[in-house]
Design an enzyme around this catalytic site. Structure first.
Site, PDB file in Angstrom:
ATOM      1  N   LYS A   1       0.811  -1.216   0.000  1.00 10.57           N
ATOM      2  CA  LYS A   1       0.000   0.000   0.000  1.00 10.57           C
ATOM      3  C   LYS A   1       0.848   1.271   0.000  1.00 10.57           C
ATOM      4  O   LYS A   1       0.385   2.325  -0.414  1.00 10.57           O
ATOM      5  CB  LYS A   1      -0.980  -0.028   1.160  1.00 10.57           C
TER       6      LYS A   1
HETATM    7  C1  LIG Z   1      -4.382  -4.646   1.030  1.00 16.06           C
HETATM    8  C2  LIG Z   1      -3.588  -5.899   0.915  1.00 16.06           C
HETATM    9  C3  LIG Z   1      -3.934  -6.925   0.012  1.00 16.06           C
HETATM   10  C4  LIG Z   1      -5.168  -6.863  -0.858  1.00 16.06           C
HETATM   11  O1  LIG Z   1      -5.093  -5.891  -1.859  1.00 16.06           O
HETATM   12  P1  LIG Z   1      -6.418  -5.379  -2.610  1.00 16.06           P
HETATM   13  O2  LIG Z   1      -5.999  -4.266  -3.456  1.00 16.06           O
HETATM   14  O3  LIG Z   1      -7.372  -4.964  -1.525  1.00 16.06           O
HETATM   15  O4  LIG Z   1      -6.958  -6.543  -3.385  1.00 16.06           O
HETATM   16  C5  LIG Z   1      -3.099  -8.032  -0.076  1.00 16.06           C
HETATM   17  N1  LIG Z   1      -2.020  -8.165   0.719  1.00 16.06           N
HETATM   18  C6  LIG Z   1      -1.661  -7.211   1.602  1.00 16.06           C
HETATM   19  C7  LIG Z   1      -0.463  -7.428   2.466  1.00 16.06           C
HETATM   20  C8  LIG Z   1      -2.424  -6.044   1.746  1.00 16.06           C
HETATM   21  O5  LIG Z   1      -2.070  -5.104   2.652  1.00 16.06           O
END
Ligand SMILES: *Cc1c(COP(=O)(O)O)cnc(C)c1O
Length: 464
Positions: free
Chosen positions: A112
């Site tokens: 993120k």
């Molecule tokens: C947010 C997240 C996901 C999922 O991603 P999306 O965009 O919501 O599908 C997968 N792995 C981790 C570690 C995350 O923080």
């Protein structure tokens, strides 16, 4: 470039408005009116450029004249200088035909950061240009809050309030949020669950007088600019593996569908992407949709990969929209069926169209542990449980000469409980976080009450 809502009735907006709006006024999600494309030569010319330079070329068509080129370049370079690896998102080989794309070298060790570091800078830039301030509010079960706190610390035009459920996020996740001692970053521990936090945040947005007075903004994964920033690493990975001459497939640990949707966008822009494999844990609503053509809500189950514990996968609406021929009225109907009946059926054509690009795979808890163990014994690498779900899915992509890139979405040290259970070893925090457990924390504990949170925000905000 103009953006339209997936529900068809909100006004068309330019990039700078989409950036600040988040959700469209008709409840839909903004998508570009048409997909810009990069030619084979454009793609070939990305080879060898730095991550930041590739990012500028990939995202510029979505921004157009909304941000002058030099200002955009400065923000992009600044955002990716916060990553500790010189390649920003390096590739590692895992098996003869499987690569890991490590997206966790940013400040909070999860993918993120890639989007949030750029989003926060662009929002701050646009607010300052308008002479405005905004109050950014979010609920988190861990990763999003940490990435938002790191993204918005030190920004001038925003005050950030992040709600987390008290005692229900891991100590490492809490500390990543609460040890940032910045006067405009406010952590609130709610005496309740993640759902309680989310309910309060929704209620704050629905209080229109409060929303306007505080100029509320959101940073959840439906924000178009977050998706846009994530398109970049599909290009960097594919180009490193030989695109445009060679096609590449991707396996993506999926929750809210923001990350894998960026892969779909890369394909629409002309990147030769073969399969997009949706990797889910036991919360497998998307695997069921692909198998049956019906989207039916179930109960959310808690797993070792909590960032994928989800039933409503918000960004899936964007591919539903494409699959149904960009018919906003139809999507509006499907979403009201979801709200009133807990599910809906895709049209046959939409189901087929989505299957043309996507496959899906479900991995249960025992298989997740098994994959962490197998990867360690075969390669010496520790992977986190979200990544393990992705690797298990990557192994199921039909064998072919096309390389499969699995997105590695978190550093294993962020999820050491699962890593230790799987293989009796702990991953170490990287040097920039090695003193995390000694740092001073600051946060406020509030009851599970809308009124209490609202009063708290007003008391801390320079806008009240
Ligand atoms: C947010 C997240 C996901 C999922 O991603 P999306 O965009 O919501 O599908 C997968 N792995 C981790 C570690 C995350 O923080």
């Amino acid at each position: 470039m103009k953006y339209e809502s997936t529900r068809g009735t909100a006004p068309l907006l330019g990039f700078e408005d989409v950036l600040l709006a988040g959700l469209a006024r008709d409840g839909g999600l903004y998508v570009p009116q048409s997909w810009p494309t990069l030619s084979r030569d454009d793609i070939a010319s990305l080879a060898g450029l730095s991550y930041a330079e590739q990012a500028i070329r990939v995202i510029t068509p979505f921004i157009g004249a909304a941000i002058p080129r030099d200002d955009l370049a400065a923000m992009v370079h600044d955002a990716y200088a916060t990553f500790v690896h010189p390649a920003v998102t390096p590739l590692q080989q895992l098996a003869p035909n499987i690569w890991l794309l490590e997206l966790f070298h940013g400040p909070t060790l999860a993918f993120k950061d890639v989007a949030m570091q750029l989003l926060s800078r662009m929002m701050d830039y646009e607010l300052q240009r308008r002479g405005q301030r905004a109050t950014i509010i979010g609920a988190t079960s861990g990763d999003t809050g940490a990435a938002a706190v790191e993204g918005f610390r030190g920004r001038e035009a925003t005050d950030l309030f992040i709600l987390h459920p008290k005692g229900r996020v891991s100590e490492a996740q809490r500390r990543q949020m609460t040890t940032v001692l910045d006067g405009r970053v406010h952590n609130i521990a709610i005496e309740g669950t993640f759902d309680d936090c989310q309910t309060i945040v929704k209620a704050l947005f629905n209080d229109l007088e409060f929303r306007d007075r505080m100029n509320l903004g959101g940073v959840n994964s439906i924000n178009w600019a977050r998706v846009m920033a994530q398109i970049v690493y599909y290009f960097t990975a594919a180009v490193a593996l030989g695109s445009p001459s060679r096609a590449v497939s991707f396996a993506v640990p999926t929750g809210n569908f923001g990350d894998i949707y960026a892969g779909y966008a890369a394909k629409r822009m002309g990147l030769p992407v073969d399969r997009l494999m949706i990797a889910t844990n036991v919360n497998d609503i998307l695997a069921r949709v692909l198998a049956t053509g019906r989207y039916d809500l179930g109960d959310v189950m808690a797993t070792m990969s909590p960032s994928m514990d989800i039933q409503i996968s918000s960004n899936f609406e964007r591919v539903l929209y494409e699959g149904h021929g960009r018919d906003g009225a139809k999507i509006s109907d499907l979403m009201s069926d979801l709200a009133t009946q807990g599910g809906f059926a895709l049209s046959n054509a939409a189901h087929a169209a989505i299957h043309d690009d996507f496959d899906a795979s479900r991995t249960d808890e025992a298989e997740t542990l098994g994959e962490i163990k197998r990867t360690l014994s075969e390669t010496g690498m520790l992977i986190d449980p979200h990544t393990a779900v992705g690797v298990a899915a990557a192994r199921k992509v039909e064998p072919s000469a096309t390389p499969v890139v699995c997105l590695s979405t978190a550093h294993p040290a962020k999820f050491n409980d699962a890593v230790t259970r799987a293989c009796g070893r702990q991953a170490e925090l990287p040097p920039h976080l090695s003193d995390l457990f000694e740092r001073e924390e600051r946060y406020d504990v509030l009851p599970n009450s809308l009124a209490a949170v609202q009063a708290h925000i007003v008391s801390k905000s320079p806008m009240a």
